[in-house]
Design a protein around this motif. Structure first.
Motif, PDB file in Angstrom:
ATOM      1  N   ARG A  45      13.305   8.110  -7.317  1.00  0.00           N
ATOM      2  CA  ARG A  45      14.071   8.926  -6.798  1.00  0.00           C
ATOM      3  C   ARG A  45      13.415   9.992  -5.817  1.00  0.00           C
ATOM      4  N   GLU A  46      12.193  10.594  -6.339  1.00  0.00           N
ATOM      5  CA  GLU A  46      11.571  11.544  -5.185  1.00  0.00           C
ATOM      6  C   GLU A  46      11.113  10.578  -4.119  1.00  0.00           C
ATOM      7  N   ILE A  47      10.750   9.537  -4.123  1.00  0.00           N
ATOM      8  CA  ILE A  47      10.313   8.886  -2.790  1.00  0.00           C
ATOM      9  C   ILE A  47      11.486   8.848  -1.837  1.00  0.00           C
ATOM     10  N   CYS A  48      12.471   8.457  -2.336  1.00  0.00           N
ATOM     11  CA  CYS A  48      14.102   8.792  -1.570  1.00  0.00           C
ATOM     12  C   CYS A  48      13.908   9.661  -0.750  1.00  0.00           C
ATOM     13  N   SER A  49      13.783  10.667  -1.342  1.00  0.00           N
ATOM     14  CA  SER A  49      14.124  11.939  -0.681  1.00  0.00           C
ATOM     15  C   SER A  49      13.117  12.341   0.222  1.00  0.00           C
ATOM     16  N   GLY A  50      12.018  11.383   0.742  1.00  0.00           N
ATOM     17  CA  GLY A  50      11.356  11.522   1.736  1.00  0.00           C
ATOM     18  C   GLY A  50      10.234  12.761   1.778  1.00  0.00           C
ATOM     19  N   THR A  51      10.103  13.546   0.646  1.00  0.00           N
ATOM     20  CA  THR A  51       9.754  14.808   0.581  1.00  0.00           C
ATOM     21  C   THR A  51       8.293  14.604   0.013  1.00  0.00           C
ATOM     22  N   THR A  52       7.830  13.447  -0.692  1.00  0.00           N
ATOM     23  CA  THR A  52       6.466  13.198  -1.234  1.00  0.00           C
ATOM     24  C   THR A  52       5.335  13.001  -0.262  1.00  0.00           C
ATOM     25  N   GLY A  53       5.590  12.544   0.765  1.00  0.00           N
ATOM     26  CA  GLY A  53       4.610  11.957   1.620  1.00  0.00           C
ATOM     27  C   GLY A  53       4.195  10.779   1.464  1.00  0.00           C
ATOM     28  N   HIS A  54       4.638   9.971   0.402  1.00  0.00           N
ATOM     29  CA  HIS A  54       4.215   8.626   0.007  1.00  0.00           C
ATOM     30  C   HIS A  54       4.832   7.634   0.846  1.00  0.00           C
ATOM     31  N   ALA A  55       4.514   6.393   1.076  1.00  0.00           N
ATOM     32  CA  ALA A  55       5.225   5.292   1.588  1.00  0.00           C
ATOM     33  C   ALA A  55       5.246   4.245   0.437  1.00  0.00           C
ATOM     34  N   GLU A  56       6.208   3.560   0.571  1.00  0.00           N
ATOM     35  CA  GLU A  56       6.410   2.428  -0.393  1.00  0.00           C
ATOM     36  C   GLU A  56       5.418   1.140  -0.041  1.00  0.00           C
ATOM     37  N   VAL A  57       4.406   0.972  -1.020  1.00  0.00           N
ATOM     38  CA  VAL A  57       3.326   0.038  -0.716  1.00  0.00           C
ATOM     39  C   VAL A  57       3.256  -0.917  -1.645  1.00  0.00           C
ATOM     40  N   ILE A  58       2.165  -1.791  -1.470  1.00  0.00           N
ATOM     41  CA  ILE A  58       1.983  -2.769  -2.528  1.00  0.00           C
ATOM     42  C   ILE A  58       0.465  -2.868  -2.648  1.00  0.00           C
ATOM     43  N   GLN A  59      -0.084  -2.986  -3.763  1.00  0.00           N
ATOM     44  CA  GLN A  59      -1.612  -3.278  -4.130  1.00  0.00           C
ATOM     45  C   GLN A  59      -1.649  -4.696  -4.684  1.00  0.00           C
ATOM     46  N   VAL A  60      -2.487  -5.277  -3.764  1.00  0.00           N
ATOM     47  CA  VAL A  60      -2.813  -6.810  -4.109  1.00  0.00           C
ATOM     48  C   VAL A  60      -4.182  -6.830  -4.465  1.00  0.00           C
ATOM     49  N   THR A  61      -4.284  -7.903  -5.630  1.00  0.00           N
ATOM     50  CA  THR A  61      -5.542  -8.347  -5.957  1.00  0.00           C
ATOM     51  C   THR A  61      -5.709  -9.835  -5.206  1.00  0.00           C
ATOM     52  N   PHE A  62      -6.942 -10.279  -4.706  1.00  0.00           N
ATOM     53  CA  PHE A  62      -6.840 -11.437  -3.892  1.00  0.00           C
ATOM     54  C   PHE A  62      -8.167 -11.982  -4.077  1.00  0.00           C
ATOM     55  N   ASP A  63      -8.266 -13.323  -3.889  1.00  0.00           N
ATOM     56  CA  ASP A  63      -9.513 -14.126  -3.833  1.00  0.00           C
ATOM     57  C   ASP A  63      -9.966 -14.019  -2.343  1.00  0.00           C
ATOM     58  N   SER A  64     -10.957 -13.626  -2.081  1.00  0.00           N
ATOM     59  CA  SER A  64     -11.258 -13.533  -0.595  1.00  0.00           C
ATOM     60  C   SER A  64     -11.885 -14.722  -0.347  1.00  0.00           C
ATOM     61  N   GLU A  65     -12.328 -15.730  -1.248  1.00  0.00           N
ATOM     62  CA  GLU A  65     -12.790 -16.949  -0.924  1.00  0.00           C
ATOM     63  C   GLU A  65     -11.566 -17.897  -0.363  1.00  0.00           C
TER      64      GLU A  65
END
Ligand code: MHO
Length: 180
Positions: A45-65
Motif C-alpha cells: 500500500r505504501e509502495i503504491c502511494s509513490g512516497t517510499t522511493g522504492h521500486a518494485e523489483v525482484i531478487q534472483v538467485t541464479f547459477d552463473s555457470e
C-alpha cells in the motif's frame, strides 16, 4: 558444480519481471520485493502511494555457470521497456521505474556494458537506473509467484502473457522445461 549468485532489478510491476525470469534455465529462486528507496519495511500500500522511493523489483538467485549475469541483464532489458521514465505500459509512478541494483563492482561494470551495447536496439534513450543495492525488502506473500498462481486474472492475461510469448520467441533455448 554450481556457482550461486544474486541479482536485483526491476522493470515495472514485479509480477511481470518475476514471471519472465522464473522461466529461464539456471534460476534457483526469485523473490518479489521493494528496493531503491528510503522507507523501512514498506508495505504494498505504501509502495503504491509513490512516497517510499522504492521500486518494485525482484531478487534472483541464479547459477552463473548456467546463466551469466550479463545474459540475465540482457534478457531483462529486452523483456521490458527501459525507455519510459517511471512508467511501464499503463503502470505509472516511480515504483515502476527501470532499475538495476548491483551487488558488487563487477555487476555494475557488466550492467553498464550491457546497456551501452543495447543502446542502438531502442529508438528512445534507455533510462534504466544503475545503483548500488542497499536493502531488499521481500513483498507480501500474495505477490510471490503471482503469475503462476493467477494466470487467468485480467492483468496476467493482458499484460504478462504477451511478455511470456515474446520470451518464448526470443529466447526459446534459454528456457527451462517446467516452471516449479
Ligand atoms: N496495475 C496493476 C499493477 C500491479 S503491480 C504489483 C494493479 O494495480 O493491479 O504493481
Amino acid at each position: 558444480m554450481s556457482d550461486k549468485q544474486k541479482a536485483t532489478f526491476g522493470g515495472g510491476c514485479f509480477w511481470c519481471v518475476e514471471a519472465v525470469v522464473q522461466r529461464l534455465k539456471g534460476i534457483k529462486d526469485v523473490v518479489s520485493g521493494y528496493s531503491g528507496g528510503q522507507t523501512k519495511n514498506p508495505t504494498y500500500r505504501e509502495i503504491c502511494s509513490g512516497t517510499t522511493g522504492h521500486a518494485e523489483v525482484i531478487q534472483v538467485t541464479f547459477d552463473s555457470e548456467v546463466i551469466s549475469y550479463e545474459d540475465l541483464i540482457t534478457i531483462f532489458m529486452t523483456s521490458h521497456d527501459p525507455t519510459t521514465l517511471n512508467r511501464q505500459g499503463a503502470d505509472r509512478g516511480t515504483q515502476y521505474r527501470s532499475i538495476i541494483l548491483y551487488h558488487d563492482e563487477d555487476q555494475k561494470e557488466v550492467a553498464e556494458r550491457v546497456l551501452k551495447g543495447l543502446k542502438d536496439s531502442f529508438t528512445d534513450p534507455i533510462v534504466t537506473e544503475i545503483v548500488p543495492l542497499d536493502t531488499f525488502y521481500p513483498a507480501e506473500n500474495y505477490h510471490q509467484n503471482y503469475y503462476n498462481n493467477n494466470s487467468y486474472a485480467g492483468y496476467c492475461r493482458v499484460v504478462i502473457s504477451p511478455k511470456i510469448k515474446k520470451l518464448n520467441q526470443m529466447y526459446a533455448d534459454r528456457l527451462r522445461e517446467e516452471v516449479t
